[in-house]
Enzyme design. Structure first.
Site, PDB file in Angstrom:
ATOM      1  N   ARG A   1      53.593  36.832  45.534  1.00  0.00           N
ATOM      2  CA  ARG A   1      52.517  35.909  45.903  1.00  0.00           C
ATOM      3  C   ARG A   1      52.831  35.122  47.168  1.00  0.00           C
ATOM      4  O   ARG A   1      52.534  33.922  47.269  1.00  0.00           O
ATOM      5  CB  ARG A   1      52.203  34.950  44.742  1.00  0.00           C
ATOM      6  CG  ARG A   1      51.752  35.649  43.467  1.00  0.00           C
ATOM      7  CD  ARG A   1      50.461  36.440  43.673  1.00  0.00           C
ATOM      8  NE  ARG A   1      50.095  37.174  42.477  1.00  0.00           N
ATOM      9  CZ  ARG A   1      50.381  38.464  42.263  1.00  0.00           C
ATOM     10  NH1 ARG A   1      51.029  39.160  43.192  1.00  0.00           N
ATOM     11  NH2 ARG A   1      50.015  39.062  41.152  1.00  0.00           N
TER      12      ARG A   1
ATOM     13  N   SER B   1      44.551  33.697  37.720  1.00  0.00           N
ATOM     14  CA  SER B   1      45.785  33.209  37.105  1.00  0.00           C
ATOM     15  C   SER B   1      46.176  31.886  37.756  1.00  0.00           C
ATOM     16  O   SER B   1      46.346  31.810  38.963  1.00  0.00           O
ATOM     17  CB  SER B   1      46.912  34.224  37.296  1.00  0.00           C
ATOM     18  OG  SER B   1      46.621  35.424  36.625  1.00  0.00           O
TER      19      SER B   1
ATOM     20  N   GLU C   1      49.988  29.012  40.970  1.00  0.00           N
ATOM     21  CA  GLU C   1      49.583  30.056  41.899  1.00  0.00           C
ATOM     22  C   GLU C   1      48.390  29.559  42.709  1.00  0.00           C
ATOM     23  O   GLU C   1      48.213  29.913  43.869  1.00  0.00           O
ATOM     24  CB  GLU C   1      49.229  31.322  41.124  1.00  0.00           C
ATOM     25  CG  GLU C   1      48.904  32.520  41.994  1.00  0.00           C
ATOM     26  CD  GLU C   1      48.807  33.811  41.185  1.00  0.00           C
ATOM     27  OE1 GLU C   1      47.777  34.490  41.320  1.00  0.00           O
ATOM     28  OE2 GLU C   1      49.746  34.112  40.444  1.00  0.00           O
TER      29      GLU C   1
END
Length: 285
Positions: A158, A208, A278
Site C-alpha cells: 500500500r 478496507s 489504510e
C-alpha cells in the site's frame, strides 16, 4: 479545467462525508495539471475519493480531482494498456477483458482510479498494481512531464514513491498476458460474487479501513476484540466484514474518525497489535 468554490467533499468521497473545499478543480488535460502545479502550493490530489476521510471542517486549500474528465483507456500493443490516471480500475479491467487480456481481474472491483491505484499500490485477491505496471507518467516536483518505470516506483504494501515525492500521476501503462475471454469473465464474476457476499457494499465506505498487520488479519483482530457492529453516531464496524468501517446512515467524518480511534485503542488493549489506517485522513480532526 473546471473551478468550483466551497465545494462539498461529501459529493466526492465514497464515505459520503466531509466539509467544503475552498477551491475544487476538475482537470481535463495534462496542461491543466501543469498549470495548477505551477500556480498553487497547497494542493490535494484525488480521484474517485475512495480512500479518503475528509474532516467535517473541510479543506482550506485546493483540491484537484483527476477523474472522469481525464480517463481515456487505449491499447498500446497486443498486451499493454495505457490509461489516464482518472480512469477507474474497474473500467480498465473491463477493457482488458474485452480484449482477452488477463492479469488485471483482481482490480475489477476496486473502486479507485488508475492514479490512486498506482499511488497506493492498490491490490486485492492476491493481485497488486506493482505486478502489472511497467511505466508511470507524471508531472514532477518542478512542473515538468516525466516518466518513471514500474521498477523505480518503489512499490510496497500500500505504498509507492509517489507518497514521498511531490509528483502528480497522469497516466499508467500496464502489461498483461493473452488469455481466454470466457475464463477472464468467469474469474471477474467470481470475484464480484465473493465481494458482495463478504464485503458491506450496501453501505458507503472507503474499502478496507486498516492495513493488514504482519502475521494477522485486521478484520479478525477487530472481531475477536468484540467490536463487530460497534457504532459511534452513524459510523459502524461492519458485522459482515469487521475490517470495514461504514457510514451506516447519517455519519459525519468525526463519527468515523472517533470509531477508528476506538477500534485502534481497543484492539491494542486486547491483542497488543497496533492497527494502522489504510484510509488517508485529510484535514483537522
Amino acid at each position: 479545467m473546471i473551478v468550483l468554490e466551497n465545494e462539498p467533499m461529501s459529493l466526492h468521497t465514497t464515505f459520503r462525508t466531509g466539509g467544503n473545499a475552498k477551491r475544487f478543480i476538475k482537470v481535463q488535460s495534462v496542461e491543466d495539471i501543469i498549470e495548477i502545479k505551477n500556480k498553487y502550493d497547497d494542493i490535494l490530489i484525488i480521484g474517485n475519493g475512495s480512500n479518503l476521510l475528509v474532516s467535517d471542517k473541510g479543506i482550506d486549500g485546493t483540491v484537484v480531482q483527476i477523474y472522469d474528465d481525464f480517463n481515456s483507456i487505449s491499447l498500446k500493443d497486443d498486451i499493454s494498456i495505457c490509461a489516464e490516471s482518472g480512469a477507474l480500475l474497474s473500467k480498465i479491467a473491463a477493457f482488458a477483458r474485452d480484449r482477452s487480456l488477463t492479469g488485471f481481474e483482481f482490480a475489477s472491483g476496486i473502486p479507485g482510479t488508475a492514479g490512486g491505484g498506482v499511488f497506493m499500490n492498490a491490490g486485492a485477491y492476491g493481485g497488486e498494481m506493482k505486478n502489472v505496471v511497467t511505466e508511470v507518467s507524471a508531472v514532477d516536483e518542478n512542473g515538468n512531464i516525466c516518466t518513471i518505470s514500474g521498477e523505480d516506483m518503489g512499490f510496497g504494501y500500500r505504498k509507492s514513491i509517489a507518497m514521498a515525492r511531490d509528483i502528480i500521476i497522469t497516466g499508467v501503462t500496464i502489461r498483461l498476458s493473452k488469455g481466454d475471454k470466457d475464463d477472464i469473465t468467469a474469474q471477474m464474476t467470481d470475484l464480484s460474487v465473493r465481494r458482495k457476499e463478504k464485503q458491506p457494499v450496501e453501505y458507503p465506505s472507503a474499502g478496507s479501513t486498516f492495513k493488514r498487520p504482519e502475521g494477522y488479519f485486521a478484520g479478525k483482530l477487530i472481531m475477536d476484540s468484540g467490536l463487530s457492529g460497534y457504532k459511534v453516531g452513524g459510523a459502524m464496524v461492519s458485522p459482515k466484514h469487521c475490517g470495514f468501517v461504514v457510514n451506516a446512515g447519517g455519519a459525519t467524518s468525526q463519527d468515523i474518525y472517533r470509531l477508528i480511534r476506538d477500534v485502534q485503542r481497543i484492539v491494542k488493549e486486547k491483542t497488543g497489535v497496533t492497527l494502522d489506517t489504510e484510509v488517508r485522513l485529510i484535514g483537522e480532526f
